[in-house]
Write a protein that holds these residues in place. Structure first.
Motif, PDB file in Angstrom:
ATOM      1  N   ARG A 102       0.819  -1.213   0.000  1.00 52.79           N
ATOM      2  CA  ARG A 102       0.000   0.000   0.000  1.00 52.79           C
ATOM      3  C   ARG A 102       0.855   1.266   0.000  1.00 52.79           C
ATOM      4  NH1 ARG A 102      -5.369  -0.722   1.306  1.00 52.79           N
ATOM      5  NH2 ARG A 102      -5.473   1.530   1.635  1.00 52.79           N
ATOM      6  N   GLY A 103       2.157   1.127   0.223  1.00 49.08           N
ATOM      7  CA  GLY A 103       3.001   2.308   0.387  1.00 49.08           C
ATOM      8  C   GLY A 103       2.663   3.040   1.666  1.00 49.08           C
ATOM      9  N   ALA A 104       2.425   2.257   2.731  1.00 49.77           N
ATOM     10  CA  ALA A 104       1.989   2.826   4.008  1.00 49.77           C
ATOM     11  C   ALA A 104       3.063   2.658   5.071  1.00 49.77           C
ATOM     12  CB  ALA A 104       0.706   2.148   4.471  1.00 49.77           C
ATOM     13  N   THR A 105       3.062   3.578   6.040  1.00 53.40           N
ATOM     14  CA  THR A 105       3.887   3.423   7.225  1.00 53.40           C
ATOM     15  C   THR A 105       2.965   3.273   8.422  1.00 53.40           C
ATOM     16  OG1 THR A 105       5.742   4.350   8.500  1.00 53.40           O
ATOM     17  CG2 THR A 105       4.101   5.919   7.721  1.00 53.40           C
ATOM     18  N   ILE A 106       3.307   2.367   9.336  1.00 46.05           N
ATOM     19  CA  ILE A 106       2.466   2.063  10.496  1.00 46.05           C
ATOM     20  C   ILE A 106       3.051   2.748  11.728  1.00 46.05           C
ATOM     21  CG2 ILE A 106       1.508   0.245  11.957  1.00 46.05           C
ATOM     22  CD1 ILE A 106       1.839  -1.673   9.592  1.00 46.05           C
ATOM     23  N   LEU A 107       2.228   3.564  12.382  1.00 47.54           N
ATOM     24  CA  LEU A 107       2.611   4.259  13.595  1.00 47.54           C
ATOM     25  C   LEU A 107       1.817   3.690  14.772  1.00 47.54           C
ATOM     26  CD1 LEU A 107       2.462   7.943  12.265  1.00 47.54           C
ATOM     27  CD2 LEU A 107       4.336   6.283  12.064  1.00 47.54           C
ATOM     28  N   ALA A 108       2.455   3.482  15.902  1.00 47.33           N
ATOM     29  CA  ALA A 108       1.767   2.943  17.073  1.00 47.33           C
ATOM     30  C   ALA A 108       2.094   3.769  18.310  1.00 47.33           C
ATOM     31  CB  ALA A 108       2.141   1.486  17.309  1.00 47.33           C
ATOM     32  N   HIS A 109       1.056   4.120  19.044  1.00 52.78           N
ATOM     33  CA  HIS A 109       1.246   4.859  20.288  1.00 52.78           C
ATOM     34  C   HIS A 109       1.779   3.938  21.373  1.00 52.78           C
ATOM     35  CE1 HIS A 109       0.127   7.068  23.976  1.00 52.78           C
ATOM     36  NE2 HIS A 109       0.366   8.126  23.227  1.00 52.78           N
ATOM     37  N   ASN A 110       2.460   4.527  22.356  1.00 56.24           N
ATOM     38  CA  ASN A 110       3.045   3.773  23.466  1.00 56.24           C
ATOM     39  C   ASN A 110       2.025   2.962  24.264  1.00 56.24           C
ATOM     40  OD1 ASN A 110       5.801   4.661  23.262  1.00 56.24           O
ATOM     41  ND2 ASN A 110       5.185   6.640  24.078  1.00 56.24           N
ATOM     42  N   TYR A 111       0.739   3.309  24.199  1.00 61.22           N
ATOM     43  CA  TYR A 111      -0.277   2.621  24.981  1.00 61.22           C
ATOM     44  C   TYR A 111      -0.953   1.481  24.213  1.00 61.22           C
ATOM     45  CZ  TYR A 111      -0.064   6.731  28.111  1.00 61.22           C
ATOM     46  OH  TYR A 111       0.345   7.735  28.963  1.00 61.22           O
ATOM     47  N   GLN A 112      -0.501   1.215  23.000  1.00 61.72           N
ATOM     48  CA  GLN A 112      -1.095   0.151  22.201  1.00 61.72           C
ATOM     49  C   GLN A 112      -0.715  -1.232  22.747  1.00 61.72           C
ATOM     50  OE1 GLN A 112      -3.104   0.412  18.934  1.00 61.72           O
ATOM     51  NE2 GLN A 112      -3.537   2.081  20.363  1.00 61.72           N
ATOM     52  N   LEU A 113      -1.449  -2.250  22.290  1.00 61.58           N
ATOM     53  CA  LEU A 113      -1.110  -3.626  22.641  1.00 61.58           C
ATOM     54  C   LEU A 113       0.330  -3.935  22.217  1.00 61.58           C
ATOM     55  CD1 LEU A 113      -4.388  -5.311  21.343  1.00 61.58           C
ATOM     56  CD2 LEU A 113      -3.677  -5.190  23.748  1.00 61.58           C
ATOM     57  N   PRO A 114       1.066  -4.727  22.981  1.00 58.95           N
ATOM     58  CA  PRO A 114       2.451  -5.049  22.616  1.00 58.95           C
ATOM     59  C   PRO A 114       2.614  -5.557  21.184  1.00 58.95           C
ATOM     60  CG  PRO A 114       2.026  -5.763  24.850  1.00 58.95           C
ATOM     61  CD  PRO A 114       0.706  -5.290  24.299  1.00 58.95           C
ATOM     62  N   ALA A 115       1.706  -6.403  20.715  1.00 55.79           N
ATOM     63  CA  ALA A 115       1.827  -6.939  19.353  1.00 55.79           C
ATOM     64  C   ALA A 115       1.735  -5.832  18.315  1.00 55.79           C
ATOM     65  CB  ALA A 115       0.737  -7.978  19.106  1.00 55.79           C
ATOM     66  N   ILE A 116       0.889  -4.835  18.558  1.00 59.64           N
ATOM     67  CA  ILE A 116       0.752  -3.708  17.632  1.00 59.64           C
ATOM     68  C   ILE A 116       2.020  -2.858  17.668  1.00 59.64           C
ATOM     69  CG2 ILE A 116      -0.589  -1.644  17.077  1.00 59.64           C
ATOM     70  CD1 ILE A 116      -2.110  -4.238  16.553  1.00 59.64           C
ATOM     71  N   GLN A 117       2.547  -2.614  18.852  1.00 62.11           N
ATOM     72  CA  GLN A 117       3.792  -1.857  18.963  1.00 62.11           C
ATOM     73  C   GLN A 117       4.925  -2.563  18.216  1.00 62.11           C
ATOM     74  OE1 GLN A 117       4.933  -0.329  22.856  1.00 62.11           O
ATOM     75  NE2 GLN A 117       2.847  -0.553  23.626  1.00 62.11           N
ATOM     76  N   ASP A 118       4.994  -3.879  18.355  1.00 62.33           N
ATOM     77  CA  ASP A 118       6.116  -4.625  17.787  1.00 62.33           C
ATOM     78  C   ASP A 118       6.073  -4.698  16.261  1.00 62.33           C
ATOM     79  OD1 ASP A 118       7.149  -5.029  20.288  1.00 62.33           O
ATOM     80  OD2 ASP A 118       6.377  -7.082  20.502  1.00 62.33           O
ATOM     81  N   VAL A 119       4.900  -4.589  15.661  1.00 61.34           N
ATOM     82  CA  VAL A 119       4.797  -4.682  14.200  1.00 61.34           C
ATOM     83  C   VAL A 119       4.884  -3.308  13.537  1.00 61.34           C
ATOM     84  CG1 VAL A 119       2.279  -4.441  13.836  1.00 61.34           C
ATOM     85  CG2 VAL A 119       3.603  -6.055  12.437  1.00 61.34           C
ATOM     86  N   ALA A 120       4.797  -2.236  14.336  1.00 63.48           N
ATOM     87  CA  ALA A 120       4.793  -0.884  13.785  1.00 63.48           C
ATOM     88  C   ALA A 120       6.168  -0.470  13.279  1.00 63.48           C
ATOM     89  CB  ALA A 120       4.313   0.110  14.846  1.00 63.48           C
ATOM     90  N   ASP A 121       6.165   0.487  12.347  1.00 60.60           N
ATOM     91  CA  ASP A 121       7.424   1.067  11.864  1.00 60.60           C
ATOM     92  C   ASP A 121       7.990   2.069  12.855  1.00 60.60           C
ATOM     93  OD1 ASP A 121       7.453  -0.212   9.199  1.00 60.60           O
ATOM     94  OD2 ASP A 121       5.632   0.965   8.893  1.00 60.60           O
ATOM     95  N   HIS A 122       7.085   2.741  13.582  1.00 62.56           N
ATOM     96  CA  HIS A 122       7.501   3.745  14.571  1.00 62.56           C
ATOM     97  C   HIS A 122       6.571   3.660  15.771  1.00 62.56           C
ATOM     98  CE1 HIS A 122      10.063   5.663  11.522  1.00 62.56           C
ATOM     99  NE2 HIS A 122       9.045   5.534  10.700  1.00 62.56           N
ATOM    100  N   VAL A 123       7.142   3.793  16.979  1.00 66.75           N
ATOM    101  CA  VAL A 123       6.368   3.794  18.222  1.00 66.75           C
ATOM    102  C   VAL A 123       6.738   5.044  19.002  1.00 66.75           C
ATOM    103  CG1 VAL A 123       5.835   2.550  20.359  1.00 66.75           C
ATOM    104  CG2 VAL A 123       6.404   1.264  18.279  1.00 66.75           C
TER     105      VAL A 123
END
Length: 346
Positions: free
Chosen positions: A41-62
């Motif tokens: 998709r040409g997308a970058t994934i951003l995750a906030h510090n309060y997200q589930l650990p699995a979401i944080q770990d798959v993100a490009d930036h936390v």
């Protein structure tokens, strides 16, 4: 092709309920498919510090919401997938008006941002026409558009100190952050909106006192949104906890402190999702929550199933009116001009 087939079929397993989308486990195949879809998709994934650990770990930036929004603005990708709550995705759109911003579940709201709306702010401003409005970034785009200058938890004191001491200040929406700023600055002409994050407000002084007595050698990291921030300073003032061990910090400030601490144990007063990043930053330190129930249900709506749905179907897109976005961007840029917010949006 096999992975694609597996997860295309897996979409039929997704269930929608009051707590968000479910039915998908966050295993290695899920993580690989999330990465593949983001690339396609040409997308970058951003995750906030309060997200589930699995979401944080798959993100490009936390990180915190403002730092992530600034990363989004600088990213080469044209699509931003913001794993956080809705006002955060709005802020990313404000700073990146020409990019497509998606949030994996548009129902992920925020009790703090909801504690004041644009109409309430207009009425408050009409009662104090000469006041300077300072809004925490944890607000909607419309509220930011009625704001003179935004702030983060790490630079709120600096922002308020930059204002003419003779000008009245309307500070919103968090009453605990406002009380902290008023206490530090000593400003008497500062009115504070009675809003709160229900998760942070629920971390109370009695819990902090009990945990501190149970772990007398531990440092205390306390977010200024917490209802126990005043109690932490009281404990230090009364000598129950050495003053140098009590630290009132934004999430970014907590990470900075964790990387340099000499403590073996730290009690943390903020949303428990933050523990994942703290433990990664300082694996030799025992980080424990002051309140283990301090989990934001809105943050946890960004589930593995929601992220898979978002990247597969391109849902849910965040839109901000161009005029509102331009006014809101000015209030954010005035804040940045005072001093770099760093990693302390919340």
């Amino acid at each position: 092709m096999a992975t694609t087939t597996l997860w295309t079929g897996g979409l039929s397993q997704i269930h929608d309920g009051p707590g968000g989308y479910s039915g998908i486990e966050a295993g290695p195949e899920w993580a690989a498919e999330i990465k593949r879809l983001a690339r396609s998709r040409g997308a970058t994934i951003l995750a906030h510090n309060y997200q589930l650990p699995a979401i944080q770990d798959v993100a490009d930036h936390v990180g915190d919401s403002l730092a992530l929004s600034r990363i989004a603005a600088d990213a080469s990708e044209d699509e931003i997938v913001f794993c956080g709550v809705h006002f955060m995705a709005e802020t990313a759109k404000i700073l990146s008006p020409d990019k497509r911003v998606l949030i994996p579940d548009a129902r992920a709201g925020c009790s703090l941002a909801d504690s004041i709306d644009a109409e309430q702010l207009r009425e408050w401003k009409s009662e104090h026409p000469d006041a300077v409005v300072v809004s925490y970034v944890n607000t909607t785009a419309e509220v930011k558009g009625l704001t003179d200058i935004c702030c983060t938890s790490s630079n709120a004191v600096e922002v308020v100190e930059s204002i003419d001491p003779d000008r009245e200040v309307l500070f919103l929406p968090d009453q605990f952050l406002g009380a902290h700023v008023k206490r530090v600055t000593g400003r008497t002409n500062m009115l504070i909106w009675a809003g709160e994050c229900h998760v942070h407000a629920g971390i109370n002084g009695d819990e902090l006192t009990a945990r501190s007595r149970a772990y007398p050698e531990a440092e205390l990291y306390v977010h200024p949104e917490c209802g126990c921030a005043t109690s932490a300073l009281y404990l230090a003032g009364e000598g129950f906890v050495p003053a140098e061990k009590v630290k009132i910090l934004s999430t970014g400030g907590m990470l900075d402190a964790a990387r340099t601490t000499g403590a073996k144990q730290v009690l943390v007063a903020t949303e428990i999702g933050m523990l994942h990043q703290l433990r990664k930053a300082a694996p030799g330190v025992d980080f424990q929550p002051v309140n283990e129930r301090a989990s934001c249900p809105y943050m946890k709506m960004i589930t593995p199933a929601a992220l898979l749905r978002c990247l597969t179907e391109g849902k849910d897109e965040v839109h901000v009116d161009r005029g509102v976005a331009e006014r809101a961007r000015q209030s954010v840029e005035r804040m940045i001009a005072i001093g770099t917010p760093g990693g302390g949006g919340e």
